[in-house]
Motif scaffolding. Structure first.
Motif, PDB file in Angstrom:
ATOM      1  N   LYS A 157      -3.565  10.788  -6.221  1.00 19.70           N
ATOM      2  CA  LYS A 157      -3.149  11.136  -7.589  1.00 19.70           C
ATOM      3  C   LYS A 157      -1.743  10.628  -7.894  1.00 19.70           C
ATOM      4  CE  LYS A 157      -5.601  15.117  -9.408  1.00 19.70           C
ATOM      5  NZ  LYS A 157      -5.689  16.571  -9.319  1.00 19.70           N
ATOM      6  N   LEU A 158      -0.801  10.937  -6.998  1.00 19.44           N
ATOM      7  CA  LEU A 158       0.593  10.559  -7.231  1.00 19.44           C
ATOM      8  C   LEU A 158       0.746   9.037  -7.228  1.00 19.44           C
ATOM      9  CD1 LEU A 158       3.382  11.647  -7.766  1.00 19.44           C
ATOM     10  CD2 LEU A 158       3.739  11.886  -5.303  1.00 19.44           C
ATOM     11  N   PHE A 159       0.021   8.398  -6.316  1.00 19.08           N
ATOM     12  CA  PHE A 159       0.053   6.940  -6.277  1.00 19.08           C
ATOM     13  C   PHE A 159      -0.379   6.356  -7.623  1.00 19.08           C
ATOM     14  CE2 PHE A 159      -1.640   2.751  -5.781  1.00 19.08           C
ATOM     15  CZ  PHE A 159      -0.815   2.132  -4.866  1.00 19.08           C
ATOM     16  N   ASN A 160      -1.495   6.847  -8.130  1.00 17.99           N
ATOM     17  CA  ASN A 160      -2.030   6.288  -9.376  1.00 17.99           C
ATOM     18  C   ASN A 160      -1.194   6.651 -10.597  1.00 17.99           C
ATOM     19  OD1 ASN A 160      -4.188   4.795  -8.319  1.00 17.99           O
ATOM     20  ND2 ASN A 160      -5.446   6.639  -8.153  1.00 17.99           N
ATOM     21  N   LEU A 161      -0.531   7.798 -10.547  1.00 23.84           N
ATOM     22  CA  LEU A 161       0.380   8.166 -11.630  1.00 23.84           C
ATOM     23  C   LEU A 161       1.577   7.220 -11.662  1.00 23.84           C
ATOM     24  CD1 LEU A 161       0.605  12.077 -11.427  1.00 23.84           C
ATOM     25  CD2 LEU A 161      -0.124  10.734 -13.409  1.00 23.84           C
ATOM     26  N   THR A 162       2.015   6.784 -10.474  1.00 22.01           N
ATOM     27  CA  THR A 162       3.231   5.986 -10.363  1.00 22.01           C
ATOM     28  C   THR A 162       2.984   4.505 -10.608  1.00 22.01           C
ATOM     29  OG1 THR A 162       3.803   7.504  -8.580  1.00 22.01           O
ATOM     30  CG2 THR A 162       5.283   5.671  -8.940  1.00 22.01           C
ATOM     31  N   HIS A 163       1.974   3.970  -9.929  1.00 25.81           N
ATOM     32  CA  HIS A 163       1.713   2.521 -10.054  1.00 25.81           C
ATOM     33  C   HIS A 163       0.271   2.202  -9.706  1.00 25.81           C
ATOM     34  CE1 HIS A 163       2.696   3.366  -5.963  1.00 25.81           C
ATOM     35  NE2 HIS A 163       3.979   3.062  -6.020  1.00 25.81           N
ATOM     36  N   SER A 164      -0.604   2.490 -10.653  1.00 24.29           N
ATOM     37  CA  SER A 164      -2.036   2.285 -10.417  1.00 24.29           C
ATOM     38  C   SER A 164      -2.382   0.803 -10.260  1.00 24.29           C
ATOM     39  CB  SER A 164      -2.837   2.886 -11.563  1.00 24.29           C
ATOM     40  OG  SER A 164      -2.437   2.310 -12.784  1.00 24.29           O
ATOM     41  N   TRP A 165      -1.451  -0.082 -10.658  1.00 24.42           N
ATOM     42  CA  TRP A 165      -1.712  -1.527 -10.562  1.00 24.42           C
ATOM     43  C   TRP A 165      -1.481  -2.082  -9.155  1.00 24.42           C
ATOM     44  CZ3 TRP A 165       2.309   0.785 -13.129  1.00 24.42           C
ATOM     45  CH2 TRP A 165       3.584   0.598 -12.588  1.00 24.42           C
ATOM     46  N   VAL A 166      -0.841  -1.309  -8.298  1.00 17.22           N
ATOM     47  CA  VAL A 166      -0.543  -1.813  -6.952  1.00 17.22           C
ATOM     48  C   VAL A 166      -1.815  -1.844  -6.103  1.00 17.22           C
ATOM     49  CG1 VAL A 166       0.691  -1.307  -4.793  1.00 17.22           C
ATOM     50  CG2 VAL A 166       1.882  -1.090  -6.980  1.00 17.22           C
ATOM     51  N   ASN A 167      -2.066  -2.970  -5.422  1.00 13.52           N
ATOM     52  CA  ASN A 167      -3.272  -3.167  -4.614  1.00 13.52           C
ATOM     53  C   ASN A 167      -3.082  -2.603  -3.197  1.00 13.52           C
ATOM     54  OD1 ASN A 167      -5.593  -4.032  -3.355  1.00 13.52           O
ATOM     55  ND2 ASN A 167      -5.451  -6.148  -4.082  1.00 13.52           N
ATOM     56  N   TRP A 168      -3.183  -1.275  -3.074  1.00 14.93           N
ATOM     57  CA  TRP A 168      -2.948  -0.606  -1.789  1.00 14.93           C
ATOM     58  C   TRP A 168      -3.995  -0.992  -0.746  1.00 14.93           C
ATOM     59  CZ3 TRP A 168      -7.138   2.318  -0.546  1.00 14.93           C
ATOM     60  CH2 TRP A 168      -7.942   2.756  -1.578  1.00 14.93           C
ATOM     61  N   ASP A 169      -5.218  -1.223  -1.205  1.00 10.97           N
ATOM     62  CA  ASP A 169      -6.301  -1.564  -0.285  1.00 10.97           C
ATOM     63  C   ASP A 169      -5.939  -2.808   0.511  1.00 10.97           C
ATOM     64  OD1 ASP A 169      -8.777  -1.629   0.928  1.00 10.97           O
ATOM     65  OD2 ASP A 169      -9.736  -2.654  -0.739  1.00 10.97           O
ATOM     66  N   ASN A 170      -5.437  -3.805  -0.204  1.00  6.67           N
ATOM     67  CA  ASN A 170      -5.013  -5.055   0.413  1.00  6.67           C
ATOM     68  C   ASN A 170      -3.759  -4.871   1.270  1.00  6.67           C
ATOM     69  OD1 ASN A 170      -5.887  -7.769   0.473  1.00  6.67           O
ATOM     70  ND2 ASN A 170      -4.041  -8.338  -0.644  1.00  6.67           N
ATOM     71  N   MET A 171      -2.773  -4.175   0.696  1.00  2.09           N
ATOM     72  CA  MET A 171      -1.477  -4.009   1.361  1.00  2.09           C
ATOM     73  C   MET A 171      -1.566  -3.256   2.674  1.00  2.09           C
ATOM     74  SD  MET A 171       1.162  -2.930  -1.624  1.00  2.09           S
ATOM     75  CE  MET A 171       2.419  -2.662  -0.386  1.00  2.09           C
ATOM     76  N   LEU A 172      -2.394  -2.226   2.697  1.00  4.52           N
ATOM     77  CA  LEU A 172      -2.391  -1.308   3.837  1.00  4.52           C
ATOM     78  C   LEU A 172      -3.556  -1.533   4.792  1.00  4.52           C
ATOM     79  CD1 LEU A 172      -1.418   1.957   1.911  1.00  4.52           C
ATOM     80  CD2 LEU A 172       0.062   0.586   3.385  1.00  4.52           C
ATOM     81  N   ARG A 173      -4.239  -2.657   4.636  1.00  8.19           N
ATOM     82  CA  ARG A 173      -5.431  -2.901   5.460  1.00  8.19           C
ATOM     83  C   ARG A 173      -5.146  -2.762   6.957  1.00  8.19           C
ATOM     84  NH1 ARG A 173      -9.039  -6.999   2.837  1.00  8.19           N
ATOM     85  NH2 ARG A 173      -9.429  -5.119   1.613  1.00  8.19           N
ATOM     86  N   GLY A 174      -4.052  -3.319   7.408  1.00  5.92           N
ATOM     87  CA  GLY A 174      -3.720  -3.243   8.834  1.00  5.92           C
ATOM     88  C   GLY A 174      -3.211  -1.888   9.284  1.00  5.92           C
ATOM     89  N   CYS A 175      -3.032  -0.983   8.339  1.00  5.69           N
ATOM     90  CA  CYS A 175      -2.469   0.342   8.647  1.00  5.69           C
ATOM     91  C   CYS A 175      -3.523   1.436   8.615  1.00  5.69           C
ATOM     92  CB  CYS A 175      -1.368   0.687   7.656  1.00  5.69           C
ATOM     93  SG  CYS A 175       0.008  -0.458   7.690  1.00  5.69           S
ATOM     94  N   GLU A 176      -4.795   1.064   8.451  1.00  8.33           N
ATOM     95  CA  GLU A 176      -5.833   2.081   8.327  1.00  8.33           C
ATOM     96  C   GLU A 176      -6.071   2.783   9.655  1.00  8.33           C
ATOM     97  OE1 GLU A 176      -9.269   0.731   6.247  1.00  8.33           O
ATOM     98  OE2 GLU A 176     -10.222   2.702   6.313  1.00  8.33           O
ATOM     99  N   VAL A 177      -6.131   4.107   9.603  1.00 12.14           N
ATOM    100  CA  VAL A 177      -6.338   4.915  10.794  1.00 12.14           C
ATOM    101  C   VAL A 177      -7.780   5.407  10.875  1.00 12.14           C
ATOM    102  CG1 VAL A 177      -5.575   6.970  12.045  1.00 12.14           C
ATOM    103  CG2 VAL A 177      -3.929   5.699  10.674  1.00 12.14           C
ATOM    104  N   GLY A 178      -8.378   5.715   9.745  1.00 12.20           N
ATOM    105  CA  GLY A 178      -9.741   6.234   9.738  1.00 12.20           C
ATOM    106  C   GLY A 178     -10.106   6.775   8.374  1.00 12.20           C
ATOM    107  N   ILE A 179     -11.112   7.660   8.351  1.00 12.17           N
ATOM    108  CA  ILE A 179     -11.521   8.276   7.099  1.00 12.17           C
ATOM    109  C   ILE A 179     -11.351   9.780   7.172  1.00 12.17           C
ATOM    110  CG2 ILE A 179     -13.125   6.484   6.341  1.00 12.17           C
ATOM    111  CD1 ILE A 179     -15.369   8.409   7.449  1.00 12.17           C
ATOM    112  N   LEU A 180     -11.031  10.350   6.025  1.00 10.33           N
ATOM    113  CA  LEU A 180     -10.843  11.800   5.948  1.00 10.33           C
ATOM    114  C   LEU A 180     -12.208  12.480   5.860  1.00 10.33           C
ATOM    115  CD1 LEU A 180      -8.610  13.995   5.675  1.00 10.33           C
ATOM    116  CD2 LEU A 180      -9.010  13.872   3.214  1.00 10.33           C
ATOM    117  N   VAL A 181     -12.391  13.483   6.721  1.00  5.32           N
ATOM    118  CA  VAL A 181     -13.611  14.279   6.641  1.00  5.32           C
ATOM    119  C   VAL A 181     -13.237  15.706   6.251  1.00  5.32           C
ATOM    120  CG1 VAL A 181     -14.827  12.875   8.342  1.00  5.32           C
ATOM    121  CG2 VAL A 181     -13.528  14.865   9.107  1.00  5.32           C
ATOM    122  N   SER A 182     -14.219  16.484   5.812  1.00  2.15           N
ATOM    123  CA  SER A 182     -13.916  17.862   5.444  1.00  2.15           C
ATOM    124  C   SER A 182     -13.629  18.658   6.713  1.00  2.15           C
ATOM    125  CB  SER A 182     -15.068  18.473   4.660  1.00  2.15           C
ATOM    126  OG  SER A 182     -16.156  18.665   5.516  1.00  2.15           O
TER     127      SER A 182
END
Ligand code: HEM
Length: 92
Positions: free
Chosen positions: A61-86
């Motif tokens: 939410k905060l990311f998109n409020l601040t700069h929704s145009w930034v391509n985080w998927d591309n930028m942080l690809r090498g920094c991915e740790v996993g997926i959030l589960v419940s």
């Protein structure tokens, strides 16, 4: 080879927050994906303090409020740790 994504619970995520975190490793979540934002901290154009606001929690939410145009998927690809589960599923 197929590398399964690590499954991360909200509890583990919370251990990588801005406070009471001896590891100084900071994670955030963007659209269900968990990222280690530690290496990016010194490079964030908005500063470390702002970036740390989303440490240990869902930053979408905060990311998109601040700069929704930034391509985080591309930028942080090498920094991915996993997926959030419940929080209440069985391990494995
Ligand atoms: C600027 C990346 C999270 C606040 C930027 C820019 C990038 C970036 C690439 C430059 C954008 C541009 O000039 O068009 C990221 C990434 C984030 C993240 C990858 C998460 C992993 C946040 C958060 C905040 C924040 C949570 C908190 C409010 C800002 C601000 C700027 C900025 C204020 C503007 C800096 C300036 O131009 O003076 N960020 N950001 N960012 N970011 Fe972030």
């Amino acid at each position: 080879p197929f590398v399964p994504l690590r499954r991360i619970t909200p509890t583990e995520l919370a251990t990588h927050g801005a406070r009471k975190n001896a590891s100084k490793i900071y994670w955030t979540v963007l659209e269900g994906r968990v990222y280690d934002i530690t290496p990016y901290l010194p490079y964030h154009p908005g500063g470390e303090k702002e970036l740390l606001r989303v440490a240990g929690k869902d930053g979408t939410k905060l990311f998109n409020l601040t700069h929704s145009w930034v391509n985080w998927d591309n930028m942080l690809r090498g920094c991915e740790v996993g997926i959030l589960v419940s929080g209440n599923e069985m391990p494995g």
